[in-house]
Design an enzyme around this catalytic site. Structure first.
Site: not given
Ligand code: MRU
Length: 355
Positions: A59, A204, A245
């Protein structure tokens, strides 16, 4: 365009978004950790594509990236027409906003850039816009460091921790939100082992979180997403620590798909559930998690693993990439402005008063 590491940009999770020589360089998160390569973005359109294709993700990271995308857009628009660049830039901002729907940091950063652009009465808007993008970037790192300290102070330790997805340096301007807490807590001797959920389907956890923590010298064990319940039952997990997010005005927390299941498990097993997120992730415009748009990505991501097709042809899959954890299951939300225990609308309103 992609460039090789030898091209003078240090490969480090804290260095994944770099403004260098009037261009934006993004460490390509699609190919980590096997390959370490930067992608160069020379325009707002390049930047929007990089966010959509998940060259950069997380995010706060996509908010910062979009802010630099506005700088690139302004440079082209002002170069083409010094008098009416502002109207043209609006189309770039729109394209950047359409890149991903769920993380509110994207819209928050774009709104900050748009508001500034509106006040600029000049044919040369780039210096002021670049300074603002760099300020957003710096503020995010400072927020992460503050959250690291605040979150670590909540932990008794030494204990084992579960994290989900990647809420580390790669997902932010640097240091990380959830992994920032882990970094600070580890430095204080409070973290024995981090269990990183692999985080299907995009991995991830097994690719990015494991890479980051290994680089930082923090003990990490990757586990399948299904392993969390039995790990908690062993009694050695003190905390689940995740990022977010988007957090709704009532404290509901939207994060990577699978987070809600972890929160249910944590409550059942008496494990603490901590969310670390800057106030730029709190959206006072959505009353509850039910109002948060949940991105659905290509079902083929679920039918494949590591790029190799595993599902039979012709079957359906669904791939919502975020879920919502009700505020009642969250023990604390750690922000750069302070910690909210047992979040609800009143606590969130008090924290956000004055913004
Ligand atoms: O789909 P992504 O990899 O963008 O999702 C990211 C996440 O869900 C993270 O856990 C979230 O952004 C918190 S990051 C500081």
């Amino acid at each position: 365009m992609s460039i090789q590491p030898a091209d003078a940009l240090a490969i480090h999770p804290d260095n994944a978004i770099v403004w260098h020589d009037d261009r934006l360089y993004l460490l390509d998160q699609r190919i980590l950790p096997g390959e370490t390569r930067f992608i160069a973005c020379g325009s707002a359109a390049d930047t929007a594509r990089a966010i959509k294709d998940m060259v950069v993700r997380g995010a706060p990271a996509i908010g910062i990236t979009a802010a630099y995308g506005v700088v690139l857009g302004a440079r082209a628009r002002a170069g083409a027409d010094p008098l009416s660049w502002r109207q043209a830039l609006a189309a770039d901002i729109e394209a950047l906003a359409a890149s991903r729907p769920t993380a509110v940091n994207l819209f928050w950063a774009l709104e900050r850039m748009r508001r500034l652009a509106e006040t600029l009465d000049t044919a040369e808007p780039v210096p002021a816009l670049l300074a603002e993008a760099q300020r957003i970037h710096r503020e995010d790192i400072a927020a992460n460091r503050a959250m690291g300290e605040l979150g670590a102070a909540l932990m008794q330790g030494p204990t084992d921790v579960i994290t989900h997805c990647n809420a580390g340096a790669l997902a932010t301007g640097g240091y990380g939100t959830a992994l920032g807490v882990v970094r600070s807590a580890h430095a204080a001797g409070k973290v024995r082992m981090v269990y990183a959920d692999e985080t299907r389907p995009w991995l991830q956890g097994s690719r990015l979180t494991a890479w980051e923590l290994a680089q930082a010298g923090i003990p990490v064990t990757v586990q399948s997403d299904n392993a969390a319940a039995s790990m908690m039952a062993r009694g050695e997990i003190g905390w689940v620590i995740v990022g977010s997010d988007r957090i709704a005005a009532n404290g509901d927390v939207c994060n990577k798909i699978g987070t809600y299941a972890l929160a249910v498990l944590a409550r059942h097993h008496g494990v603490g559930f901590m969310v670390a997120a800057p106030t730029s992730t709190i959206d006072m415009g959505v009353a509850s998690g039910a109002d948060i748009p949940i991105e659905a990505r290509d079902p083929d991501e679920v039918l494949a693993c590591g790029g190799k097709r595993i599902g039979p042809a012709g079957v359906m899959a669904h791939n919502p990439v975020f879920d919502v954890t009700p505020a009642a299951l969250v023990d604390c939300i750690v922000t750069e402005r302070g910690v909210i225990r047992r979040p609800d609308a009143e606590h969130i309103r008090a924290l956000m008063a004055g913004t």
